[in-house]
Design a protein around this motif. Structure first.
Motif, PDB file in Angstrom:
ATOM      1  N   LEU A 247       0.853  -1.188   0.000  1.00  0.00           N
ATOM      2  CA  LEU A 247       0.000   0.000   0.000  1.00  0.00           C
ATOM      3  C   LEU A 247       0.889   1.239   0.000  1.00  0.00           C
ATOM      4  N   VAL A 248       0.670   2.136  -0.929  1.00  0.00           N
ATOM      5  CA  VAL A 248       1.409   3.403  -0.962  1.00  0.00           C
ATOM      6  C   VAL A 248       0.403   4.544  -1.106  1.00  0.00           C
ATOM      7  N   PRO A 249       0.400   5.490  -0.154  1.00  0.00           N
ATOM      8  CA  PRO A 249      -0.553   6.604  -0.220  1.00  0.00           C
ATOM      9  C   PRO A 249      -0.302   7.518  -1.417  1.00  0.00           C
ATOM     10  N   LEU A 250      -1.363   8.099  -1.931  1.00  0.00           N
ATOM     11  CA  LEU A 250      -1.276   9.137  -2.941  1.00  0.00           C
ATOM     12  C   LEU A 250      -1.287  10.493  -2.244  1.00  0.00           C
ATOM     13  N   ALA A 251      -0.282  11.314  -2.542  1.00  0.00           N
ATOM     14  CA  ALA A 251      -0.193  12.639  -1.934  1.00  0.00           C
ATOM     15  C   ALA A 251      -0.907  13.699  -2.766  1.00  0.00           C
ATOM     16  N   ARG A 252      -0.865  13.542  -4.092  1.00  0.00           N
ATOM     17  CA  ARG A 252      -1.520  14.483  -4.999  1.00  0.00           C
ATOM     18  C   ARG A 252      -2.075  13.732  -6.196  1.00  0.00           C
ATOM     19  N   ILE A 253      -3.211  14.224  -6.707  1.00  0.00           N
ATOM     20  CA  ILE A 253      -3.773  13.740  -7.963  1.00  0.00           C
ATOM     21  C   ILE A 253      -4.083  14.957  -8.807  1.00  0.00           C
ATOM     22  N   ASP A 254      -3.455  15.058  -9.974  1.00  0.00           N
ATOM     23  CA  ASP A 254      -3.595  16.238 -10.840  1.00  0.00           C
ATOM     24  C   ASP A 254      -3.323  17.522 -10.074  1.00  0.00           C
ATOM     25  N   GLY A 255      -2.352  17.488  -9.184  1.00  0.00           N
ATOM     26  CA  GLY A 255      -1.971  18.676  -8.423  1.00  0.00           C
ATOM     27  C   GLY A 255      -2.797  18.919  -7.179  1.00  0.00           C
ATOM     28  N   ARG A 256      -3.916  18.231  -7.033  1.00  0.00           N
ATOM     29  CA  ARG A 256      -4.771  18.407  -5.859  1.00  0.00           C
ATOM     30  C   ARG A 256      -4.201  17.606  -4.688  1.00  0.00           C
ATOM     31  N   VAL A 257      -4.045  18.247  -3.541  1.00  0.00           N
ATOM     32  CA  VAL A 257      -3.527  17.571  -2.356  1.00  0.00           C
ATOM     33  C   VAL A 257      -4.553  16.573  -1.848  1.00  0.00           C
ATOM     34  N   ILE A 258      -4.106  15.349  -1.605  1.00  0.00           N
ATOM     35  CA  ILE A 258      -4.960  14.296  -1.060  1.00  0.00           C
ATOM     36  C   ILE A 258      -4.603  14.126   0.420  1.00  0.00           C
ATOM     37  N   PRO A 259      -5.569  14.224   1.315  1.00  0.00           N
ATOM     38  CA  PRO A 259      -5.257  14.097   2.750  1.00  0.00           C
ATOM     39  C   PRO A 259      -4.643  12.735   3.079  1.00  0.00           C
ATOM     40  N   ALA A 260      -3.873  12.713   4.135  1.00  0.00           N
ATOM     41  CA  ALA A 260      -3.310  11.446   4.628  1.00  0.00           C
ATOM     42  C   ALA A 260      -4.307  10.846   5.612  1.00  0.00           C
ATOM     43  N   HIS A 261      -4.989   9.810   5.205  1.00  0.00           N
ATOM     44  CA  HIS A 261      -6.003   9.187   6.064  1.00  0.00           C
ATOM     45  C   HIS A 261      -5.308   8.303   7.098  1.00  0.00           C
ATOM     46  N   PRO A 262      -5.637   8.459   8.388  1.00  0.00           N
ATOM     47  CA  PRO A 262      -4.929   7.687   9.421  1.00  0.00           C
ATOM     48  C   PRO A 262      -5.100   6.178   9.299  1.00  0.00           C
ATOM     49  N   MET A 263      -6.201   5.718   8.713  1.00  0.00           N
ATOM     50  CA  MET A 263      -6.427   4.279   8.616  1.00  0.00           C
ATOM     51  C   MET A 263      -5.572   3.626   7.540  1.00  0.00           C
ATOM     52  N   THR A 264      -5.013   4.417   6.618  1.00  0.00           N
ATOM     53  CA  THR A 264      -4.150   3.831   5.582  1.00  0.00           C
ATOM     54  C   THR A 264      -2.944   3.160   6.216  1.00  0.00           C
ATOM     55  N   ALA A 265      -2.302   3.864   7.164  1.00  0.00           N
ATOM     56  CA  ALA A 265      -1.122   3.299   7.826  1.00  0.00           C
ATOM     57  C   ALA A 265      -1.487   2.052   8.622  1.00  0.00           C
TER      58      ALA A 265
END
Length: 282
Positions: A247-265
């Motif tokens: 699993l690798v989080p997405l930080a941005r999509i098309d320049g839009r910042v994607i929040p870091a969801h705590p449940m991903t970790a």
């Protein structure tokens, strides 16, 4: 580097594949990419089952049984001194083999099987993505197979590179989100985890399936859905999955910042524990 080719381990430079091989000429074949950790191949049975199932669908007979293939993979890791590596990748390729000119299937096919391996780097901490131009065709039988033709994915990945991104997200022909160039995608909507359904022309990933089974045990509601790109703007997190990176989080999509969801970790940690348990039981 040594490879395994149709029953024998040899130096890659000495290997010969018939110039008439349909895998080379027509992309007539399938492949699987697997992660090996200290010599243990994660989800080996699931990978081989997917390959054999896909081969049955397109009429290729796998000439080697599961035990033979697993032993070949482990022997190859050992020959390349990767059997104790913390992370190594294995690629298993199956083609229909050589045939006459044209598209018609050969009357007596002699499939080619090749296994290669390499050290695998640690996964990135996060990725930036764009929505790329090439689209997945949900009506194509190849969309749900790990088939050799990957040109759309290659072009999508190159588009991402040219735009300064790490990864390309691909829509399907109706405009809904499908997958990344070599990964499945998950979005968080609040505490709910959603991922494109198999109707969207995705390759149903093995890591994807493991997470859909694991998440409910952690109290996470999941849904396989048709996801319009507009929903990305309201996502409370997103990540990509495949067998090599987990699993690798997405930080941005098309320049839009994607929040870091705590449940991903937390989900990533649970997935690693699942791999650890499989290693211990090997």
């Amino acid at each position: 580097m040594k490879i395994w080719l149709s029953g024998a381990i040899m130096e890659a430079e000495a290997a010969r594949i018939d110039p008439a091989d349909r895998g080379f000429l027509l992309g007539d074949g399938l492949f699987e990419t697997m992660l090996a950790r200290n010599g243990h191949i994660s989800f080996f049975e699931e990978h081989l089952m997917r390959l054999v199932s896909g081969a049955d669908m397109i009429g290729i007979e796998m000439p080697f049984g599961p035990v033979h293939v697993e032993e070949a993979c482990k022997a190859l890791l050992e020959e390349n001194k990767l059997d104790s590596a913390p992370r190594a990748s294995l690629r298993l390729t199956l083609t229909r083999g050589p045939g006459p000119r044209g598209l018609a299937l050969p009357a007596n096919a002699s499939p080619t099987v090749m296994i290669s391996c390499a050290a695998a780097p640690n996964p990135p901490e996060r990725l930036n993505a764009i929505i790329a131009t090439p689209r997945r065709n949900p009506w194509s039988p190849a969309a749900r197979l790990k088939a050799l033709p990957y040109l759309d994915n290659v072009l999508a990945k190159e588009e991402a590179r040219m735009k300064g991104a790490d990864e390309a997200l691909m829509l399907e022909t109706s405009g809904n989100l499908a997958c990344a160039s070599a990964a499945n995608i998950f979005l968080w909507e609040g505490e709910r985890l959603i991922t494109p359904s198999e109707r969207c022309g995705i390759l149903p990933g093995i890591t994807r399936a493991a997470l859909l089974e694991l998440a409910p045990d952690m109290g996470i509601e999941t849904s396989e859905d048709e996801i319009a790109p507009a929903r990305i703007a309201h996502a409370s997190g997103a990540f990509l999955t495949n067998c090599l990176m987990g699993l690798v989080p997405l930080a941005r999509i098309d320049g839009r910042v994607i929040p870091a969801h705590p449940m991903t970790a937390r989900l990533a940690a649970a997935y690693e524990l699942l791999l650890d348990a499989a290693d211990e039981n090997d």
